[in-house]
Motif scaffolding. Structure first.
Motif, PDB file in Angstrom:
ATOM      1  N   ALA A  92       0.818  -1.210   0.000  1.00 51.61           N
ATOM      2  CA  ALA A  92       0.000   0.000   0.000  1.00 51.61           C
ATOM      3  C   ALA A  92       0.855   1.266   0.000  1.00 51.61           C
ATOM      4  O   ALA A  92       0.498   2.264  -0.627  1.00 51.61           O
ATOM      5  CB  ALA A  92      -0.935  -0.006   1.208  1.00 51.61           C
ATOM      6  N   ASP A  93       1.989   1.235   0.699  1.00 46.69           N
ATOM      7  CA  ASP A  93       2.839   2.422   0.812  1.00 46.69           C
ATOM      8  C   ASP A  93       4.004   2.417  -0.166  1.00 46.69           C
ATOM      9  O   ASP A  93       4.901   3.274  -0.078  1.00 46.69           O
ATOM     10  CB  ASP A  93       3.361   2.562   2.242  1.00 46.69           C
ATOM     11  CG  ASP A  93       2.281   3.052   3.199  1.00 46.69           C
ATOM     12  OD1 ASP A  93       1.194   3.419   2.717  1.00 46.69           O
ATOM     13  OD2 ASP A  93       2.506   3.069   4.419  1.00 46.69           O
ATOM     14  N   SER A 405       0.406   4.269   6.439  1.00 46.27           N
ATOM     15  CA  SER A 405      -0.469   5.355   5.993  1.00 46.27           C
ATOM     16  C   SER A 405      -1.653   4.872   5.167  1.00 46.27           C
ATOM     17  O   SER A 405      -2.788   5.263   5.414  1.00 46.27           O
ATOM     18  CB  SER A 405       0.334   6.390   5.209  1.00 46.27           C
ATOM     19  OG  SER A 405       0.972   5.801   4.100  1.00 46.27           O
ATOM     20  N   TRP A 406      -1.411   4.022   4.189  1.00 46.43           N
ATOM     21  CA  TRP A 406      -2.487   3.660   3.268  1.00 46.43           C
ATOM     22  C   TRP A 406      -3.314   2.484   3.784  1.00 46.43           C
ATOM     23  O   TRP A 406      -4.526   2.487   3.724  1.00 46.43           O
ATOM     24  CB  TRP A 406      -1.894   3.333   1.897  1.00 46.43           C
ATOM     25  CG  TRP A 406      -2.884   3.387   0.776  1.00 46.43           C
ATOM     26  CD1 TRP A 406      -3.557   2.339   0.232  1.00 46.43           C
ATOM     27  CD2 TRP A 406      -3.331   4.535   0.069  1.00 46.43           C
ATOM     28  NE1 TRP A 406      -4.386   2.764  -0.774  1.00 46.43           N
ATOM     29  CE2 TRP A 406      -4.263   4.112  -0.897  1.00 46.43           C
ATOM     30  CE3 TRP A 406      -3.018   5.892   0.152  1.00 46.43           C
ATOM     31  CZ2 TRP A 406      -4.888   4.991  -1.769  1.00 46.43           C
ATOM     32  CZ3 TRP A 406      -3.638   6.759  -0.724  1.00 46.43           C
ATOM     33  CH2 TRP A 406      -4.556   6.300  -1.665  1.00 46.43           C
TER      34      TRP A 406
END
Length: 422
Positions: A92-93, A405-406
Motif C-alpha cells: 500500500a505504501d 499510511s495507506w
C-alpha cells in the motif's frame, strides 16, 4: 572446487544487495536457511521477532525509511499467513520488501502435508513478484529477479522455498543474473514544464499538497514554494517534509488535518500536487485547476482531475520547474495563510500547556517533543494517537516520521521503532 549450498549462495547475494539484517521467526520449514544465517562466515544479522507480522511490518518500515529493500522470513503455513498484514502495508505504501517463506519438504509438496498451504496462490494479490522455487539451481537467479522487481515496481517480492532446497549444493556455474539494480533519473519534458509554469504564474492563490514523494526533495520543495508564494499542506506520510513551524506550513489535510489547511483548500485557485496520490476527494477543491508531479505516469490524474502533469524525479523536476516560474510578488494569500496557522498554533498549544486531571494526550505529546532527539525517528501507530502526533508534535528538519499510511494497520508502531533503531 567445493560447491556451495543454495542457502550459502543466497546469504552472499543478499549481502551483495546491501541487506544488513533479516526479520523473522525460525521454525521447521525455514531452519536450513536459519542455520546458514547463524554461520560465522556471513555478516547478515538475524532479528528474531515475536510474531511474523512484526517481522513484515519492520521490513516495510525499514524500506520506507531508507529506500533499501527490507527482508523478512517465516515458516510455511501459519507463519507465512502472519506475514500478510505487514506485506500489504508495504504494498500500500510502495515499499520494496522481500519475503522468504519456507515451505514443506519438496518431496511432500502437494500431498497435504503438515502446515502445507498453497503459498504462491496466497501471496498472489500482495506481491509484484511471486514464485515458488523448485530447484536449488534456480534460487540465485530468482532471488536477483525478485529483488530487482521489488525495487523497480516499489512493492513486495515473495520467494516460497522448500527448506531442504537451502541445504542442497548448487553445481551449476555461473548464475545467469547479477545482484544489480540501476535506477535512472526521470527528466521532465520541456512542454510539461512550460504548461505547468503557465498555470503557476497565472495563479493568485496557489496551494501545494506535498506527499511522501517529496522526502528526497525537501530543499527543492521549499525553494519552489518560496518562489511561487504557495503555502504547503502535507499528507500524513509526508509529515516532516517541511518543518512544522515553517512559515509556509499549514499542517495536514483531512480528518487529522488543521483548519487553516482546510480553509486554504477551499479558497485556492490552483492545486499543486507534488509526489502524492491523496485519496480523500472530499477534502480537495471541487473544480479548481490542478497540476501534478509524480514519477509514475499512472498516478497523474488518478484521484483528481488534473489540468496538467509532470512525470519526473521529484528533486530534479521541482528544481527545473522552479527555474521556469516567475517569482510571485503578490504574497497576500501566503501571508494570510501564515497568519491563520499562527492562530491555530496558539489555540492548540493551550491544550498542551494547561494542567488537567486526568492528563490529556496533547500534554504528553508536547513533553515527548521536548524529550525527542534532534534527529529522532517517530514511529507512530494507527488510531487516535495518529491524530495527536500529526497535530501536536512539531517536527524539525532533521527528524523523520513513519506510519502505516495507506493500509493504516494498528500495531505498526513497535515494528517501525525496531527498524528505525537498526
Amino acid at each position: 572446487m567445493a560447491h556451495k549450498t543454495a542457502g550459502q549462495v543466497m546469504t552472499e547475494l543478499l549481502e551483495q544487495w546491501g541487506v544488513d539484517h533479516v526479520y523473522g521467526i525460525p521454525g521447521d520449514s525455514i531452519n536450513e536457511f536459519i542455520e546458514e544465517l547463524r554461520h560465522e562466515r556471513n555478516q547478515l544479522k538475524f532479528i528474531q521477532t515475536r510474531h511474523e507480522e512484526v517481522a513484515a511490518l519492520a521490513a516495510a518500515a525499514e524500506a520506507k525509511l531508507t529506500g533499501k529493500i527490507g527482508v523478512c522470513l517465516s515458516i510455511a503455513g501459519p507463519g507465512a499467513v502472519h506475514l500478510l498484514n505487514g506485506l500489504y502495508d508495504a504494498k500500500a505504501d510502495g515499499a520494496p520488501v522481500l519475503a522468504i517463506a519456507g515451505q514443506v519438504s519438496s518431496g511432500e509438496v502437494g500431498r497435504d502435508y503438515f502446515q502445507e498451504i498453497k503459498l504462491e496462490q496466497m501471496f498472489e494479490d500482495v506481491a509484484v513478484f511471486n514464485r515458488e522455487v523448485h530447484s536449488a539451481e534456480s534460487l540465485p537467479d530468482l532471488l536477483n529477479q525478485a529483488i530487482r522487481t521489488a525495487y523497480s515496481k516499489k512493492g513486495v517480492a515473495v520467494l516460497s522455498v522448500s527448506d531442504d532446497l537451502f541445504a542442497e549444493k548448487i553445481k551449476r556455474e555461473p548464475v545467469y543474473t547479477s545482484p544489480v539494480y540501476i535506477e535512472g533519473n526521470l527528466e521532465p519534458k520541456k512542454e510539461q514544464l512550460v504548461t505547468c509554469a503557465q498555470y503557476i504564474n497565472n495563479a493568485k492563490k496557489p496551494i501545494i499538497l506535498a506527499g511522501q514523494g517529496m522526502k528526497k526533495a525537501k530543499r527543492e520543495l521549499l525553494e519552489f514554494a518560496d518562489k511561487a508564494a504557495a503555502p504547503i499542506v502535507v499528507t500524513l506520510p509526508a509529515k516532516g517534509v517541511v518543518p512544522d513551524k515553517h512559515p509556509h506550513f499549514l499542517g495536514n489535510l483531512g480528518q487529522i488535518g488543521t483548519k487553516p489547511a482546510y480553509e486554504a483548500m477551499e479558497e485556492c485557485d490552483l492545486l499543486i500536487m507534488l509526489g502524492t496520490s491523496f485519496p480523500y476527494r472530499d477534502y480537495l477543491p471541487d473544480d479548481t485547476p490542478a497540476i501534478q508531479l509524480d514519477s509514475d505516469p499512472a498516478k497523474i490524474g488518478k484521484r483528481y482531475p488534473v489540468t496538467a502533469g509532470l512525470v519526473c524525479d521529484s528533486a530534479l523536476g521541482l528544481r527545473e520547474l522552479t527555474e521556469y516560474i516567475e517569482r510571485k510578488e503578490d504574497r497576500r494569500f501566503l501571508n494570510a495563510c501564515t497568519e491563520h496557522m499562527q492562530h491555530w498554533w496558539n489555540e492548540i498549544e493551550k491544550d498542551e500547556t494547561e494542567a488537567t486531571t486526568p492528563l490529556k494526550p496533547q500534554q504528553v505529546v508536547a513533553r515527548l517533543q521536548e524529550a525527542a532527539a534532534d534527529d529522532a525517528v517517530l514511529s507512530v501507530d494507527v488510531g487516535t494517537v495518529t491524530v495527536w502526533m500529526a497535530r501536536h508534535f512539531k517536527m524539525n528538519a532533521n527528524q523523520d516520521f513513519i506510519v502505516s499510511s495507506w493500509l493504516a494497520t494498528m500495531g505498526c508502531g513497535l515494528p517501525g521503532a525496531l527498524a528505525a533503531s537498526l
